[in-house]
Design an enzyme around this catalytic site. Structure first.
Site, PDB file in Angstrom:
ATOM      1  N   LEU A  34      16.452  -1.940  79.028  1.00  0.00           N
ATOM      2  CA  LEU A  34      16.991  -1.297  78.073  1.00  0.00           C
ATOM      3  C   LEU A  34      18.461  -1.512  77.541  1.00  0.00           C
ATOM      4  O   LEU A  34      19.037  -1.156  78.699  1.00  0.00           O
ATOM      5  CB  LEU A  34      16.583   0.140  78.087  1.00  0.00           C
ATOM      6  CG  LEU A  34      14.751   0.258  78.110  1.00  0.00           C
ATOM      7  CD1 LEU A  34      14.491   1.630  78.282  1.00  0.00           C
ATOM      8  CD2 LEU A  34      14.237  -0.451  76.910  1.00  0.00           C
ATOM      9  N   HIS A  38      17.943  -0.496  71.890  1.00  0.00           N
ATOM     10  CA  HIS A  38      16.698   0.137  72.365  1.00  0.00           C
ATOM     11  C   HIS A  38      16.551   1.640  72.304  1.00  0.00           C
ATOM     12  O   HIS A  38      15.978   2.303  71.633  1.00  0.00           O
ATOM     13  CB  HIS A  38      16.164  -0.112  73.299  1.00  0.00           C
ATOM     14  CG  HIS A  38      16.049  -1.796  73.981  1.00  0.00           C
ATOM     15  ND1 HIS A  38      16.502  -2.491  74.987  1.00  0.00           N
ATOM     16  CD2 HIS A  38      14.662  -2.486  73.277  1.00  0.00           C
ATOM     17  CE1 HIS A  38      16.089  -3.398  75.059  1.00  0.00           C
ATOM     18  NE2 HIS A  38      15.005  -3.563  74.038  1.00  0.00           N
TER      19      HIS A  38
HETATM   20  P1  AMP Z   1      12.813  -6.196  72.812  1.00  0.00           P
HETATM   21  O1  AMP Z   1      12.875  -5.535  74.142  1.00  0.00           O
HETATM   22  O2  AMP Z   1      14.001  -7.093  72.873  1.00  0.00           O
HETATM   23  O3  AMP Z   1      11.423  -7.060  72.435  1.00  0.00           O
HETATM   24  O4  AMP Z   1      13.175  -5.399  71.565  1.00  0.00           O
HETATM   25  C1  AMP Z   1      12.608  -4.140  71.524  1.00  0.00           C
HETATM   26  C2  AMP Z   1      12.809  -3.510  70.180  1.00  0.00           C
HETATM   27  O5  AMP Z   1      14.154  -3.063  70.113  1.00  0.00           O
HETATM   28  C3  AMP Z   1      12.667  -4.403  68.920  1.00  0.00           C
HETATM   29  O6  AMP Z   1      12.331  -3.567  67.895  1.00  0.00           O
HETATM   30  C4  AMP Z   1      14.128  -5.175  68.611  1.00  0.00           C
HETATM   31  O7  AMP Z   1      14.152  -5.231  67.193  1.00  0.00           O
HETATM   32  C5  AMP Z   1      14.670  -3.471  69.121  1.00  0.00           C
HETATM   33  N1  AMP Z   1      16.253  -4.287  69.299  1.00  0.00           N
HETATM   34  C6  AMP Z   1      16.751  -5.229  70.087  1.00  0.00           C
HETATM   35  N2  AMP Z   1      17.953  -5.142  70.095  1.00  0.00           N
HETATM   36  C7  AMP Z   1      18.444  -4.398  69.255  1.00  0.00           C
HETATM   37  C8  AMP Z   1      19.533  -4.302  68.881  1.00  0.00           C
HETATM   38  N3  AMP Z   1      20.851  -4.848  69.067  1.00  0.00           N
HETATM   39  N4  AMP Z   1      19.761  -3.264  67.698  1.00  0.00           N
HETATM   40  C9  AMP Z   1      18.731  -2.735  67.218  1.00  0.00           C
HETATM   41  N5  AMP Z   1      17.463  -2.940  67.887  1.00  0.00           N
HETATM   42  C10 AMP Z   1      17.367  -3.661  68.808  1.00  0.00           C
END
Ligand code: AMP
Length: 289
Positions: A34, A38
């Site tokens: 995270l 996140h």
């Molecule tokens: P992941 O763990 O990369 O699959 O991401 C989980 C959630 O967090 C997804 O909805 C992503 O779009 C969101 N997320 C990842 N990076 C960011 C960021 N830099 N800003 C906002 N949301 C993010």
């Protein structure tokens, strides 16, 4: 204390009790490791819902052969400390065997939308995403689910899935959280060498370029894409996957920027592939006719 739910049965039991007490449930799906991006989703979910459950699952179905499934960073105890810090109510943390039958017989297809942009170099990726998110929605039955604008294609696909498959929930999209130099936060940023990390700001800079072109009156999508491509290719060690101006909902190419468009970019630094995007629109110049 954050309740740790490792099995589907335990998650169902906990969530049924919460729902039966009349509480609303917010879900934040993640693959863990995270970061502030996140955490911004979790904070939003906590504002909007009575109980927040974060799922933490590195989904094997969304990784292709030769991709980074095995080396994707996993640090559950670190994540749990961060979740406790946000006073997250529960974390759903199943292992792959609990979530994915071997071999699976059924899959949710993201159709044409899943073949565009990232789908061109990651065939099947969005089917894997849609299948596991559909499972999470069925298992956890949230009232609202929170996703980041960072994954714009994922949002367009999941919106279509929720609409077409009649999931009784609302999706909420949260803005991209960036490092001070503009790099979008990502669990994959840890793969970058010090030099690649410096060069990685080119994704944001290319989007800023698109923003300034549109603000100064450029409407030709092809021209914007070319300028972005040149900017990325001028940085040593990069390989451009795509720089595109597309329709926000259908993800189809557009010729001319009239309303809001999605400008999206994907770049490889060695084995590391990074994505970023902006929603951009020409400034209103007067009353619409
Ligand atoms: P992941 O763990 O990369 O699959 O991401 C989980 C959630 O967090 C997804 O909805 C992503 O779009 C969101 N997320 C990842 N990076 C960011 C960021 N830099 N800003 C906002 N949301 C993010």
């Amino acid at each position: 204390m954050t309740m740790v739910l490792n099995t589907i049965a335990a998650a169902r039991q906990w969530l049924h009790a919460e729902r039966n007490s009349g509480r609303t449930i917010g879900l934040v799906p993640t693959m863990g490791f995270l970061h502030e991006g996140h955490l911004s989703l979790i904070r939003r979910a906590k504002q909007r819902c009575d109980r927040t459950v974060v799922s933490l699952f590195v989904n094997p179905l969304q990784f292709g052969p030769g991709e980074d499934y095995d080396r994707y960073p996993r640090e559950f105890s670190r994540d749990l400390t961060l979740l406790e810090g946000e006073q997250t109510d529960a974390v759903f943390h199943p292992d792959a065997g609990e979530m994915v039958p071997a071999p699976p017989a059924i899959s949710v297809s993201a159709g044409k939308m899943g073949e565009r942009l990232c789908g061109e170099s990651r065939p099947g990726h969005f089917n894997g995403v849609a299948t596991v998110v559909a499972k999470l929605f069925h298992i956890l039955e949230p009232h609202r689910a929170f996703f980041g604008q960072k994954d714009a294609q994922q949002i367009a696909i999941l919106r279509a899935m929720v609409r077409e498959l009649n999931f009784p929930l609302e999706l909420e999209v949260c803005p991209i959280v960036r490092e001070p130099d503009g790099l979008a936060m990502s669990s994959r940023n840890v793969y970058l060498s010090a030099q690649e990390r410096k060069h990685a700001t080119v994704l944001y800079r290319s989007l800023e370029k698109a923003r300034s072109l549109i603000a100064s009156g450029t409407r030709d999508a092809g021209l914007i894409e070319r300028e972005m491509r040149e900017m990325v290719e001028a940085v040593p060690g990069t390989k451009l996957d795509y720089a595109r101006v597309v329709d926000t909902n259908s993800l189809e190419a557009i010729g001319e920027v009239r309303g809001e468009v999605l400008v999206a970019v994907a770049v490889r630094f060695g084995k590391t592939r990074l994505i970023d995007n902006m929603l951009l629109a020409p400034k209103a110049t007067g009353p619409r006719h």
